[in-house]
Design a protein around this motif. Structure first.
Motif, PDB file in Angstrom:
ATOM      1  N   TRP A  59       0.758  -1.338   0.017  1.00 53.88           N
ATOM      2  CA  TRP A  59      -0.096   0.055  -0.071  1.00 53.88           C
ATOM      3  C   TRP A  59       0.945   1.230  -0.067  1.00 53.88           C
ATOM      4  O   TRP A  59       1.928   1.212   0.398  1.00 53.88           O
ATOM      5  CB  TRP A  59      -0.862   0.021   1.115  1.00 53.88           C
ATOM      6  CG  TRP A  59      -0.103   0.058   2.620  1.00 53.88           C
ATOM      7  CD1 TRP A  59       0.180  -0.897   3.390  1.00 53.88           C
ATOM      8  CD2 TRP A  59       0.196   1.295   3.138  1.00 53.88           C
ATOM      9  NE1 TRP A  59       0.903  -0.349   4.437  1.00 53.88           N
ATOM     10  CE2 TRP A  59       0.747   0.965   4.547  1.00 53.88           C
ATOM     11  CE3 TRP A  59      -0.161   2.644   2.983  1.00 53.88           C
ATOM     12  CZ2 TRP A  59       1.223   1.847   5.546  1.00 53.88           C
ATOM     13  CZ3 TRP A  59       0.373   3.579   3.693  1.00 53.88           C
ATOM     14  CH2 TRP A  59       1.197   3.229   5.157  1.00 53.88           C
ATOM     15  N   SER A  60       0.218   2.362  -0.580  1.00 54.98           N
ATOM     16  CA  SER A  60       0.947   3.882  -0.476  1.00 54.98           C
ATOM     17  C   SER A  60      -0.222   4.665  -0.066  1.00 54.98           C
ATOM     18  O   SER A  60      -1.553   4.191  -0.616  1.00 54.98           O
ATOM     19  CB  SER A  60       1.658   4.234  -1.551  1.00 54.98           C
ATOM     20  OG  SER A  60       0.895   3.802  -2.858  1.00 54.98           O
ATOM     21  N   ALA A  61      -0.043   5.796   0.603  1.00 53.38           N
ATOM     22  CA  ALA A  61      -1.365   6.738   0.859  1.00 53.38           C
ATOM     23  C   ALA A  61      -0.870   8.184   0.712  1.00 53.38           C
ATOM     24  O   ALA A  61       0.272   8.392   1.081  1.00 53.38           O
ATOM     25  CB  ALA A  61      -1.696   6.449   2.181  1.00 53.38           C
ATOM     26  N   THR A  62      -1.680   9.084   0.346  1.00 50.90           N
ATOM     27  CA  THR A  62      -1.494  10.534   0.477  1.00 50.90           C
ATOM     28  C   THR A  62      -2.815  11.022   1.294  1.00 50.90           C
ATOM     29  O   THR A  62      -3.727  10.430   0.862  1.00 50.90           O
ATOM     30  CB  THR A  62      -1.811  10.992  -1.022  1.00 50.90           C
ATOM     31  OG1 THR A  62      -0.624  10.202  -1.905  1.00 50.90           O
ATOM     32  CG2 THR A  62      -1.526  12.309  -1.000  1.00 50.90           C
ATOM     33  N   THR A 108       3.495  -3.139   3.804  1.00 47.35           N
ATOM     34  CA  THR A 108       2.967  -4.281   3.325  1.00 47.35           C
ATOM     35  C   THR A 108       2.036  -4.785   4.247  1.00 47.35           C
ATOM     36  O   THR A 108       2.189  -4.946   5.627  1.00 47.35           O
ATOM     37  CB  THR A 108       4.067  -5.418   3.369  1.00 47.35           C
ATOM     38  OG1 THR A 108       5.128  -5.389   2.286  1.00 47.35           O
ATOM     39  CG2 THR A 108       3.375  -6.928   2.869  1.00 47.35           C
ATOM     40  N   LEU A 109       0.692  -5.229   3.674  1.00 53.87           N
ATOM     41  CA  LEU A 109      -0.433  -5.805   4.760  1.00 53.87           C
ATOM     42  C   LEU A 109      -0.085  -7.154   4.835  1.00 53.87           C
ATOM     43  O   LEU A 109      -0.529  -8.135   3.971  1.00 53.87           O
ATOM     44  CB  LEU A 109      -1.756  -5.490   4.096  1.00 53.87           C
ATOM     45  CG  LEU A 109      -2.034  -4.005   3.996  1.00 53.87           C
ATOM     46  CD1 LEU A 109      -3.256  -3.849   3.093  1.00 53.87           C
ATOM     47  CD2 LEU A 109      -1.835  -3.321   5.217  1.00 53.87           C
ATOM     48  N   SER A 110       0.518  -7.902   5.769  1.00 58.54           N
ATOM     49  CA  SER A 110       0.964  -9.286   5.951  1.00 58.54           C
ATOM     50  C   SER A 110      -0.271 -10.469   5.892  1.00 58.54           C
ATOM     51  O   SER A 110      -0.037 -11.411   5.467  1.00 58.54           O
ATOM     52  CB  SER A 110       1.825  -9.531   7.319  1.00 58.54           C
ATOM     53  OG  SER A 110       0.991  -9.009   8.454  1.00 58.54           O
ATOM     54  N   ALA A 111      -1.362  -9.936   6.245  1.00 61.03           N
ATOM     55  CA  ALA A 111      -2.365 -10.932   6.268  1.00 61.03           C
ATOM     56  C   ALA A 111      -3.530 -10.508   5.136  1.00 61.03           C
ATOM     57  O   ALA A 111      -3.736  -9.304   4.992  1.00 61.03           O
ATOM     58  CB  ALA A 111      -3.127 -11.158   7.506  1.00 61.03           C
ATOM     59  N   ALA A 112      -4.269 -11.442   4.607  1.00 62.57           N
ATOM     60  CA  ALA A 112      -5.319 -11.041   3.615  1.00 62.57           C
ATOM     61  C   ALA A 112      -6.625 -10.615   4.589  1.00 62.57           C
ATOM     62  O   ALA A 112      -6.591 -11.220   5.833  1.00 62.57           O
ATOM     63  CB  ALA A 112      -5.962 -12.387   2.943  1.00 62.57           C
ATOM     64  N   THR A 123      -3.559   3.536  -2.045  1.00 65.20           N
ATOM     65  CA  THR A 123      -3.363   2.751  -3.378  1.00 65.20           C
ATOM     66  C   THR A 123      -2.959   1.344  -3.050  1.00 65.20           C
ATOM     67  O   THR A 123      -1.907   1.210  -1.960  1.00 65.20           O
ATOM     68  CB  THR A 123      -2.366   3.204  -4.346  1.00 65.20           C
ATOM     69  OG1 THR A 123      -2.698   4.335  -5.043  1.00 65.20           O
ATOM     70  CG2 THR A 123      -2.420   2.333  -5.731  1.00 65.20           C
ATOM     71  N   ILE A 124      -3.551   0.014  -3.508  1.00 66.84           N
ATOM     72  CA  ILE A 124      -3.295  -1.273  -2.858  1.00 66.84           C
ATOM     73  C   ILE A 124      -2.921  -1.955  -4.157  1.00 66.84           C
ATOM     74  O   ILE A 124      -3.554  -1.894  -5.213  1.00 66.84           O
ATOM     75  CB  ILE A 124      -4.537  -2.064  -2.463  1.00 66.84           C
ATOM     76  CG1 ILE A 124      -5.315  -0.923  -1.147  1.00 66.84           C
ATOM     77  CG2 ILE A 124      -4.198  -3.259  -2.014  1.00 66.84           C
ATOM     78  CD1 ILE A 124      -4.316  -1.152   0.046  1.00 66.84           C
ATOM     79  N   THR A 125      -1.922  -2.703  -4.290  1.00 66.59           N
ATOM     80  CA  THR A 125      -1.316  -3.773  -5.086  1.00 66.59           C
ATOM     81  C   THR A 125      -1.158  -4.959  -4.400  1.00 66.59           C
ATOM     82  O   THR A 125      -0.344  -5.149  -3.486  1.00 66.59           O
ATOM     83  CB  THR A 125      -0.036  -3.299  -5.719  1.00 66.59           C
ATOM     84  OG1 THR A 125      -0.071  -1.935  -6.287  1.00 66.59           O
ATOM     85  CG2 THR A 125       0.418  -4.136  -7.090  1.00 66.59           C
TER      86      THR A 125
END
Length: 147
Positions: free
Chosen positions: A55-58, A109-113, A142-144
């Motif tokens: 993820w990234s954020a503004t 990083t989002l370690s878990a779903a 933004t999520i990838t």
């Protein structure tokens, strides 16, 4: 998991590899205090399918100083799943003014779903002075996801 040479790629894999942008706008003002509080409407909840999505954020903070203070600051931050991220949006309160102050968070990083919550919060860093975070505050995430 990487895509291997000769592998048949599914539509679901390709969909998850595309960055997805989510945007939230303030739904009302936050009268700032000396305790961090959620800016109304500036919450985004996403659901990831796989672990290790990035993820990234503004964040754009619409800061309105209503009572000036020579040393206090209006401060905005981002929390992800309840944890404050490093990097703060800072606005001096030494003048009666209104400004939009932005901050970029390099992400992680989002370690878990599963479900993940991004919140923008505001505070005044000390007693004295007054201000609000107003209607033009915005959050973009933004999520990838990995395949």
């Amino acid at each position: 998991m990487p895509i291997l040479a000769g592998q048949i790629v599914t539509a679901g894999q390709l969909t998850r590899m595309q960055p997805r942008e989510y945007i939230a706008a303030a739904s009302g003002p936050l009268t700032a205090s000396t305790t961090y509080a959620l800016i109304p409407g500036c919450t985004i909840t996403v659901t990831t399918v796989a672990a290790n999505a990035t993820w990234s954020a503004t964040g754009v903070f619409d800061c309105n100083v209503t009572t000036a203070h020579t040393t206090n600051l209006m401060v905005g931050r981002l929390t992800v799943d309840g944890v404050a991220e490093s990097g703060l949006s800072i606005h001096a309160m030494d003048t009666l003014d209104r400004d939009t102050v932005a901050m970029l968070w390099g992400g992680g990083t989002l370690s878990a779903a599963g479900n993940h919550t991004f919140n923008m919060e505001g505070v005044i860093n000390g007693a004295g002075g007054a201000g609000t975070f107003n209607a033009y505050s915005r959050l973009s995430v933004t999520i990838t996801e990995v395949v």
